[in-house]
Design a protein around this motif. Structure first.
Motif, short mmCIF file in Angstrom:
data_model
loop_
_atom_site.label_atom_id
_atom_site.label_comp_id
_atom_site.label_asym_id
_atom_site.label_seq_id
_atom_site.Cartn_x
_atom_site.Cartn_y
_atom_site.Cartn_z
N GLY A 110 0.81 -1.21 0.00
CA GLY A 110 0.00 0.00 0.00
C GLY A 110 0.84 1.26 0.00
O GLY A 110 0.32 2.36 -0.24
N ASP A 111 2.15 1.11 0.24
CA ASP A 111 3.07 2.25 0.27
C ASP A 111 4.16 1.99 -0.79
O ASP A 111 5.26 1.56 -0.47
CB ASP A 111 3.69 2.38 1.66
N CYS A 157 -5.99 2.08 0.97
CA CYS A 157 -5.82 1.82 -0.45
C CYS A 157 -7.17 1.53 -1.12
O CYS A 157 -8.16 1.28 -0.43
CB CYS A 157 -4.91 0.61 -0.65
N SER A 168 -2.77 3.07 2.97
CA SER A 168 -2.12 3.84 1.92
C SER A 168 -0.79 4.39 2.44
O SER A 168 -0.43 4.16 3.60
CB SER A 168 -3.02 5.00 1.50
#
Length: 269
Positions: free
Chosen positions: A15-16, A166, A173
């Protein structure tokens, strides 16, 4: 001073995204390692987490290497995938979880354990909430028995902000990972400059937009997830740990400086 992170996609950093780092992600644990090194140079860091791993995989694949590294700090987030599996019992999940914690606590390292957040995914998955609540209560009891610090993710109101999630609605996120890193560093008493950016709240979607979003989410994320379950495969099957051996974290420029020297790795699917 050695920090070892264990777990699944949450700790791997899904998500990153970061094209410069192993497995194509960064995540909160990398940010915590960098924060530790900036505050006190000399910290080493290993991250054994791989997406989709269940407790049995973490115990079999990550516990032994983590103990052998003689860590001074350990973070463990595990059990979320087990909760989502059909037919699993919370009592069995917590039994496996505590056995894992027993092994980590024996190292004498400072231990941080995480509760799980009630993600607002869909009413279809609402029955999982009761399992998640029971699991979280168990994590808190296990932490108290072992003198571990609880990162009580379940109580973090900031994650009501959709910006922290996300499109799959299950993974944090980049903004969510940054905030989590700040929370962990706060609990460790490490100063940092991580602060969420305040953005204007988006207007509520219309019924038409909501329906379109639900359809897209189901097609893009839910159906592929169930298809993988039926095939008995996971997104982590072909991946290796991002930082399988302890690396000295540079106080400046962080882990990106080391990425070229890391073992060959896979990108996000």
């Amino acid at each position: 001073m050695r920090y070892v992170a264990l777990g699944d996609s949450f700790t791997e950093g899904v998500g990153d995204p970061s094209k410069h780092l192993p497995n194509g992600v960064r995540g909160w644990a990398d940010r915590v390692a960098e924060g530790l090194a900036r505050n006190q140079p000399g910290w080493e860091y290993a991250n054994l987490a791989i997406r989709s791993k269940r407790l049995r995989h973490i115990a079999a694949e990550q516990l032994g290497p983590a103990v052998a590294m003689e860590p001074s700090l350990v973070t463990l987030y595990a059990g979320g995938n087990d909760i989502m599996d059909i037919g699993t019992r919370v009592a069995d999940i917590l039994s496996q979880y505590e056995a894992l914690v027993d092994g980590l606590a024996a190292t004498g390292a400072q231990l941080l354990l995480f509760t799980g957040y009630d993600v607002e995914v869909s009413a279809v998955l609402s029955p999982l909430r009761r399992k998640n609540h029971l699991y979280n209560d168990g994590v808190r009891r296990i932490a108290a028995r072992h003198g571990a610090v609880v990162v009580d993710f379940a109580t973090f109101e900031a994650y009501r902000n959709p910006r922290f999630w996300c499109p799959d609605r299950l993974h944090m996120s980049t903004a969510g990972h940054k905030f989590m890193a700040g929370q962990v560093l706060d609990l460790l008493g490490v100063p940092h400059g991580i602060a969420p950016k305040h953005k204007k709240q988006q207007p509520a979607p219309t019924w038409k937009q909501w329906g379109r979003d639900q359809y897209r989410w189901t097609a893009d994320w839910v159906l592929p997830m169930f298809a993988r379950k039926l095939r008995g495969v996971t997104l982590g099957d072909a991946l290796a740990p991002r930082w399988p051996e302890p690396v000295r974290v540079p106080p400046r420029k962080g882990l990106k400086k080391l990425a070229r020297k890391a073992q060959p790795h896979h990108r996000l699917p």
